[in-house]
Write a protein that holds these residues in place. Structure first.
Motif, PDB file in Angstrom:
ATOM      1  N   LYS A   1     -10.995 -21.341  -3.633  1.00 61.09           N
ATOM      2  CA  LYS A   1     -12.431 -21.254  -3.388  1.00 61.09           C
ATOM      3  C   LYS A   1     -12.981 -20.168  -4.309  1.00 61.09           C
ATOM      4  CE  LYS A   1     -12.437 -22.689   1.471  1.00 61.09           C
ATOM      5  NZ  LYS A   1     -12.768 -22.293   2.869  1.00 61.09           N
ATOM      6  N   VAL A   2     -13.968 -20.512  -5.109  1.00 58.68           N
ATOM      7  CA  VAL A   2     -14.526 -19.583  -6.078  1.00 58.68           C
ATOM      8  C   VAL A   2     -15.941 -19.189  -5.653  1.00 58.68           C
ATOM      9  CG1 VAL A   2     -15.261 -19.258  -8.475  1.00 58.68           C
ATOM     10  CG2 VAL A   2     -13.153 -20.532  -7.968  1.00 58.68           C
ATOM     11  N   VAL A   3     -16.196 -17.891  -5.599  1.00 55.81           N
ATOM     12  CA  VAL A   3     -17.540 -17.377  -5.364  1.00 55.81           C
ATOM     13  C   VAL A   3     -17.944 -16.567  -6.597  1.00 55.81           C
ATOM     14  CG1 VAL A   3     -18.996 -15.837  -3.983  1.00 55.81           C
ATOM     15  CG2 VAL A   3     -17.326 -17.323  -2.854  1.00 55.81           C
ATOM     16  N   ILE A   4     -19.133 -16.868  -7.112  1.00 59.79           N
ATOM     17  CA  ILE A   4     -19.610 -16.237  -8.337  1.00 59.79           C
ATOM     18  C   ILE A   4     -20.860 -15.418  -8.037  1.00 59.79           C
ATOM     19  CG2 ILE A   4     -20.315 -16.634 -10.726  1.00 59.79           C
ATOM     20  CD1 ILE A   4     -19.068 -19.402 -10.560  1.00 59.79           C
ATOM     21  N   PHE A   5     -20.954 -14.239  -8.639  1.00 61.90           N
ATOM     22  CA  PHE A   5     -22.161 -13.425  -8.509  1.00 61.90           C
ATOM     23  C   PHE A   5     -22.475 -12.780  -9.841  1.00 61.90           C
ATOM     24  CE2 PHE A   5     -18.773 -10.394  -7.919  1.00 61.90           C
ATOM     25  CZ  PHE A   5     -19.240  -9.203  -8.474  1.00 61.90           C
ATOM     26  N   ASP A   6     -23.678 -12.203  -9.955  1.00 59.44           N
ATOM     27  CA  ASP A   6     -23.992 -11.391 -11.125  1.00 59.44           C
ATOM     28  C   ASP A   6     -24.756 -10.153 -10.693  1.00 59.44           C
ATOM     29  OD1 ASP A   6     -26.978 -11.860 -11.489  1.00 59.44           O
ATOM     30  OD2 ASP A   6     -26.305 -13.923 -11.717  1.00 59.44           O
ATOM     31  N   ASN A   7     -24.904  -9.212 -11.602  1.00 59.18           N
ATOM     32  CA  ASN A   7     -25.501  -7.920 -11.230  1.00 59.18           C
ATOM     33  C   ASN A   7     -27.028  -7.920 -11.332  1.00 59.18           C
ATOM     34  OD1 ASN A   7     -26.029  -7.723 -13.970  1.00 59.18           O
ATOM     35  ND2 ASN A   7     -24.630  -5.995 -14.330  1.00 59.18           N
ATOM     36  N   GLN A   8     -27.612  -9.083 -11.614  1.00 62.03           N
ATOM     37  CA  GLN A   8     -29.070  -9.188 -11.693  1.00 62.03           C
ATOM     38  C   GLN A   8     -29.663  -9.852 -10.449  1.00 62.03           C
ATOM     39  OE1 GLN A   8     -30.913  -7.814 -14.378  1.00 62.03           O
ATOM     40  NE2 GLN A   8     -28.860  -6.956 -14.662  1.00 62.03           N
TER      41      GLN A   8
END
Length: 278
Positions: A87-94
């Motif tokens: 299971k992949v969860v992706i985030f970014d710092n914006q």
């Protein structure tokens, strides 16, 4: 969790899950919004780095920010220890900026067990959850192999031949001033203007702070541009990055027949043979 997003509470509860891989999908250059800047490096504990511009773009292509090749994608995912059951969860710092591009790349390459963190790193910090000053390091190799889905991407030739299709809506995620050719394009050699028969839905208009507006508000925005009157939606932007923010929002409200024009305006606007809207 929705079909495409998880919130910070869910992620905090599942951070230690055996089959969860957390990816910090970052870009160094932010276009179309005021960048959130950090005085020092910070990320979510356990996150692995995913450099969109080098790891997830085919830099051998003449096209700006071209999607990676299936071989490149496979190599990167195996390097990140990703398998079919991961299971992949992706985030970014914006908040929500580059993570949707990574999410859609997974989808294009046949990996569906993937979600975006609503609000990204800013929402995580706001919640007061623990942070880290360094990325984790993956020690295991994955075995996922890409299976490219051509129905999720369109090139300029196919788009040109289908511009008058009444069952298709072309949606441009750039700001209104760029869409209306009121300002010059930020990239040298790229004409100002828009693709014929396209409509404008600036990605910034979908945002409430660093996260999406409510599903009802998103639905109203898509309804206003006529998204409910067509069979499929094609999304464009400056170079194929922020168009994916719109694709993510569309899926969040149940509009799943979506296609990315990966070349976007950087390609269309650079080709004098391609028409501009009147």
């Amino acid at each position: 969790m929705s079909n495409v997003m998880v919130d910070c509470d869910w992620l905090n509860t599942h951070l230690g899950d055996k089959h969860l891989v957390l990816l910090d999908a970052f870009m160094l250059k932010i276009v179309g919004k005021e960048p959130i800047e950090y005085s020092e490096f910070i990320t979510i504990p356990g996150a692995l780095p995913l450099d969109i511009e080098s790891d997830f773009c085919d830099n051998q292509s003449a096209q700006l920010h071209a999607l990676p090749t299936p071989q490149q994608f496979t190599k990167q995912l195996q390097k990140l220890g990703i398998n079919n059951q991961t299971k992949v969860v992706i985030f970014d710092n914006q908040g929500i900026y580059s993570a949707p591009r990574a999410w859609w790349t997974f989808k294009v390459m046949g990996f569906d067990n993937v979600w975006v963190l609503d609000g990204g790193l800013p929402a995580w910090i706001e919640k007061g959850y623990p942070t880290s000053s360094a990325y984790a390091q993956e020690t295991n190799s994955g075995d996922f192999a890409a299976s490219y889905s051509p129905d999720k991407v369109i090139d300029y030739k196919a788009l040109l031949s289908d511009l008058n299709n009444a069952q298709q809506l072309l949606v441009d995620a750039r700001g209104r001033a760029r869409f209306n050719a009121e300002v010059a394009e930020p990239r040298p050699g790229v004409r100002a203007g828009r693709i014929p028969n396209s409509v404008n839905l600036p990605f910034a208009s979908l945002m409430d702070g660093n996260r999406f507006k409510s599903k009802q508000a998103l639905s109203e925005l898509f309804f206003e541009i006529g998204a409910s009157n067509v069979q499929r939606l094609v999304f464009s932007c400056g170079s194929g990055i922020t168009a994916c923010i719109l694709i993510l929002a569309a899926h969040e409200i149940g509009l799943s027949d979506t296609i990315l024009y990966d070349g976007s305006w950087a390609e269309w606007g650079s080709n004098e043979a391609l028409p501009l809207a009147d």
